[in-house]
Write a protein that holds these residues in place. Sequence first.
Motif, PDB file in Angstrom:
ATOM      1  N   ARG A 144       0.845  -1.203   0.000  1.00  0.00           N
ATOM      2  CA  ARG A 144       0.000   0.000   0.000  1.00  0.00           C
ATOM      3  C   ARG A 144       0.873   1.243   0.000  1.00  0.00           C
ATOM      4  O   ARG A 144       0.489   2.291  -0.511  1.00  0.00           O
ATOM      5  CB  ARG A 144      -0.900  -0.025   1.239  1.00  0.00           C
ATOM      6  CG  ARG A 144      -1.927   1.092   1.280  1.00  0.00           C
ATOM      7  CD  ARG A 144      -2.755   0.993   2.540  1.00  0.00           C
ATOM      8  NE  ARG A 144      -3.802   1.997   2.589  1.00  0.00           N
ATOM      9  CZ  ARG A 144      -4.602   2.201   3.622  1.00  0.00           C
ATOM     10  NH1 ARG A 144      -4.471   1.426   4.703  1.00  0.00           N
ATOM     11  NH2 ARG A 144      -5.516   3.130   3.591  1.00  0.00           N
ATOM     12  N   MET A 160      -5.703   2.194  -3.814  1.00  0.00           N
ATOM     13  CA  MET A 160      -4.292   2.563  -3.805  1.00  0.00           C
ATOM     14  C   MET A 160      -4.058   3.681  -4.812  1.00  0.00           C
ATOM     15  O   MET A 160      -4.249   3.496  -6.015  1.00  0.00           O
ATOM     16  CB  MET A 160      -3.400   1.367  -4.153  1.00  0.00           C
ATOM     17  CG  MET A 160      -3.440   0.261  -3.106  1.00  0.00           C
ATOM     18  SD  MET A 160      -2.388  -1.128  -3.527  1.00  0.00           S
ATOM     19  CE  MET A 160      -0.818  -0.294  -3.765  1.00  0.00           C
ATOM     20  N   GLY A 161      -3.632   4.825  -4.313  1.00  0.00           N
ATOM     21  CA  GLY A 161      -3.315   5.939  -5.191  1.00  0.00           C
ATOM     22  C   GLY A 161      -4.512   6.354  -6.021  1.00  0.00           C
ATOM     23  O   GLY A 161      -5.676   6.230  -5.633  1.00  0.00           O
ATOM     24  N   SER A 162      -4.212   6.809  -7.194  1.00  0.00           N
ATOM     25  CA  SER A 162      -5.276   7.245  -8.097  1.00  0.00           C
ATOM     26  C   SER A 162      -4.915   6.820  -9.519  1.00  0.00           C
ATOM     27  O   SER A 162      -3.772   6.940  -9.954  1.00  0.00           O
ATOM     28  CB  SER A 162      -5.452   8.772  -8.028  1.00  0.00           C
ATOM     29  OG  SER A 162      -4.254   9.441  -8.372  1.00  0.00           O
ATOM     30  N   GLY A 166      -1.802   4.047  -9.236  1.00  0.00           N
ATOM     31  CA  GLY A 166      -2.166   3.220  -8.093  1.00  0.00           C
ATOM     32  C   GLY A 166      -2.295   1.761  -8.467  1.00  0.00           C
ATOM     33  O   GLY A 166      -1.839   0.874  -7.729  1.00  0.00           O
ATOM     34  N   GLN A 184       1.093   0.230  -8.960  1.00  0.00           N
ATOM     35  CA  GLN A 184       1.726  -0.096  -7.677  1.00  0.00           C
ATOM     36  C   GLN A 184       1.147  -1.388  -7.105  1.00  0.00           C
ATOM     37  O   GLN A 184       1.880  -2.211  -6.554  1.00  0.00           O
ATOM     38  CB  GLN A 184       1.511   1.054  -6.684  1.00  0.00           C
ATOM     39  CG  GLN A 184       2.178   0.840  -5.339  1.00  0.00           C
ATOM     40  CD  GLN A 184       2.109   2.070  -4.466  1.00  0.00           C
ATOM     41  OE1 GLN A 184       2.160   3.195  -4.947  1.00  0.00           O
ATOM     42  NE2 GLN A 184       1.979   1.872  -3.156  1.00  0.00           N
ATOM     43  N   ARG A 185      -0.181  -1.605  -7.274  1.00  0.00           N
ATOM     44  CA  ARG A 185      -0.785  -2.834  -6.791  1.00  0.00           C
ATOM     45  C   ARG A 185      -0.233  -4.039  -7.566  1.00  0.00           C
ATOM     46  O   ARG A 185       0.026  -5.094  -6.999  1.00  0.00           O
ATOM     47  CB  ARG A 185      -2.307  -2.770  -6.948  1.00  0.00           C
ATOM     48  CG  ARG A 185      -3.015  -3.949  -6.256  1.00  0.00           C
ATOM     49  CD  ARG A 185      -4.498  -4.002  -6.654  1.00  0.00           C
ATOM     50  NE  ARG A 185      -5.188  -2.766  -6.433  1.00  0.00           N
ATOM     51  CZ  ARG A 185      -5.698  -2.384  -5.259  1.00  0.00           C
ATOM     52  NH1 ARG A 185      -5.575  -3.178  -4.212  1.00  0.00           N
ATOM     53  NH2 ARG A 185      -6.333  -1.232  -5.142  1.00  0.00           N
TER      54      ARG A 185
END
Length: 926
Positions: free
Chosen positions: A825, A881-883, A887, A890-891
């Motif tokens: 995360r 997670m993020g936008s 995001g 990153q996941r």
Amino acid sequence: MTVLGPLGFTAPWLLLGLIALPVLWVILRAVPPAPIRRMFPGVVLLLGLKDEEQVTDRTPWWLLLMRMLAVAAVIIGLAGPVLNPQDEAGDSAGSGPLLVVMDASWSSASDWRARLEALDTLLTRAERDGRPVALMRLTDPQEPQFQAAGVLKSRLTGIQPEPWQPDEERMARALSLLPEEDFDSYWMSDGLARDSRAALLSALESRGTVTVFESPRAHYALTPPRFEDGHVALTLRRLRPGPETELSVAAHGLDPAGNPAVLARNPVIFEQSATEAELVLNLPAELRARLTRFEIEGARSAGAVALPDDSLRRREVALIAGNENREGLELLSPLHFLHKALVPTAELLDGTLEAVLPANPDVIVLADVATLAPGEEAGILEWLEAGGTLLRFAGPRLAASDVSRSEEDALMPVRLRAGGRSVGGAMSWGEPKSLAPFPEDSPFYGLDIPEDVTVSSQVMAQPDPTLASRVIAQLTDGTPLVTRKRVGQGQVVLFHVTANAEWSSLPLSGLFVQMLERLAVSAMPAAPEAEDLEGTIWQPIRVLDAFGRVGDAGTLPGVAGEDLLSTPLGPELMPGLYQGEERSLARNTVTAETVLEPALWPERISVEGLSRPQETPLAGWLLAGAVALLLADVIASLALSGRLGGPRARGAAAAILAALLILPAQGRAQEEEEGDAAAILAASEVTLAHVLTGDRQLDDLAQAGLRGLSDTLFFRTSVEPAEPVGVDLETDELAFFPMLYWPVTAGQPTPSAEAYAKLNEYLRSGGMILFDTRDADVAGFGAASPEGRKLQQLAAPLDIPPLEPVPQDHVLTRTFYLLQDFPGRYASRDVWVEAAPPDAELIEGMPFRNLNDNVTPVVIGGNDWAAAWATDERGNPLVRMGSGFAGERQREIAYRFGVNLVMHVLTGNYKSDQVHVPALLDRLGQ
């Protein structure tokens, strides 16, 4: 409180209710008025009938007695009975504020539980009398705050002793913190005498009554280990003279596999009325190198534990000969004999003097080296002044040289005669000489001299007024065989024979090995002075608590060298082992100068001990007994009325009894079947598990995270995991799970010792734990957050190897996906794994180092990976997670890290082995 013999009552007026018991007995036993007789013709129809159910016209006496006892138990219980009430008419009685003063030192730790029980009794009395109470520990004095006794009573478990004693500075601080108003004092002494106590005692007496609590239990202390003639010597001390007592001293260390173990255990006997006892241990060098502590078994205090430092480690010995380059004589060379003799007990260094001097060895051996260059001589002298040992052997070169002839050489212990001496040869009339017994002041004292050890040649020492004091071994005719002199903190030792068998048979005997080992052991420099350590920083490695338990120092700050030896122990300088640049030093609670003397209190001071009986409230027991009697009364009344009889009642009772017997057995069988099924499932499939923290929301998130990772493994790899499970470290078997995900919270409970034993066995058998502090957004790795501090506490008892941040060539970066970041995360790069071995080298032409095949037992980070992996039953992410694309990217990387992690657990460092394939193909010509 009203005291009647061994009983006391807090509300004695309630006992007046017992007067009503005889009246109640008469009322219950009273017979109702006789009935009036009337003639009724219909009674004739009842003649001949028999009533099988008869009811007594009076209550049975035993039932009345049961009811009386129940009522009496309620009355007495409500009166607040106390067994062994403390006499409140003595010196400790009072109604005003009460200050509890505790020495709380290491000497109090051995019976700390009994002290807390006594304090609990004291607080109970104060609470009953409505007295405000304050507490002051002299090992860490704080301004006393008077409060309700019940508040302090609820915090007793958090009161702990410290592994040091109250010194003059702390006593003065405690004196300055005393309130000005009047109060009584209750001093819980550790039993040790100290002069700084007088001023504080006088101040407490000026404010009210002082009562001292002191344990009569014997106190023992263990001084730091020291080397004496090649043996480990320990001194035990006790506080008071007493009868002959036998204790056991255990030497703890690491077994060959690196696991904690007791390496030696020896009995020690205190003679009648003796306060000191000595223990001498003959431990091999390999065993001494693995020692971590000595302790008096059963004493449970920091004073009964002694930590060794570098004085017990294997010595570094440099071997240098004057004729190293002779060909064909290697097995006869002096270095061969020295190497064979010293390998079991020392670390050997080879090379020239210029090469070995910068390494600062403990011992330098010169075998038949006569002349040294001026630069070499100056370097050796400087090294000797710092505490080194120069061990020299004679030989043809030394005998033929002019070294130490007209005047004593700085690097020789004595002056030498020219030419040497030969006995027992073809041109000699004499016989070879044997060795004389070693004198008591010799480091060789106590060694057995074999009869076949003889000397045929030697270099002779010039007679000198100082010669006798420098001889530590001699022949039977009185000529010196080994001489020694001090140079600064070091020493120079000369064997007047060769290191090989040319001049004597000594190198062929076991005595030679023992003599060298003793000289190497005694080569440690003297204890450094505070000024010698000025400007250095020493980092704590292991520290002691008051109960003698050794723990990791964690993130404790370093200590200045000048403070390490002179500053009294305290919160800033804990007793323990401290590491410097070149050596380690131990600060023990008890030193060689520590003297145990019992505290002597003035006659005007009342002194209490642990032998008095403790107060025991009886109200709860009496009220519980009353309830039991009333339940028995109900059952007896039903039985007398006939409502418990009959076939139906008996059948119902039998059914209830059978159900009570069967249901627990069925429940246990069902639990066993469910446990066996779970174990079979976990063993037959790859099952990921997470540690249950007690936080329901976090545990559900961890379960969802491992579910998402398991689904990813199923769709992308050949691994087909089963449904992940949560494990209870106290009750569940861990061997079925290749990896444990452990989310860390600041408030989660610490596992028990049994759980830690299972965890260490799990790690040693190839399991891996992923610690996730989930705080990478606010803190880095360490104790910067509550979760980080909790992690250090949780991981301290675990057998975890040295760690390092994940290097770029670590196998985790390529077990399945090629990665350089390991986000969850959060996207911090502070992820730690087992450090690579020091000898891991990069193969020529290969991009990765040649690592071992072990799986890192722990991975530590704070990126909250479970939140990034978490999905619901339909596979939808649970945590945003993020936008946008960033995001989700990153996941995706978080999933890839999870896949790499599981593949690393299942395959080890298989990917590191692939670097050898090009070299193998090249050698095969393909």
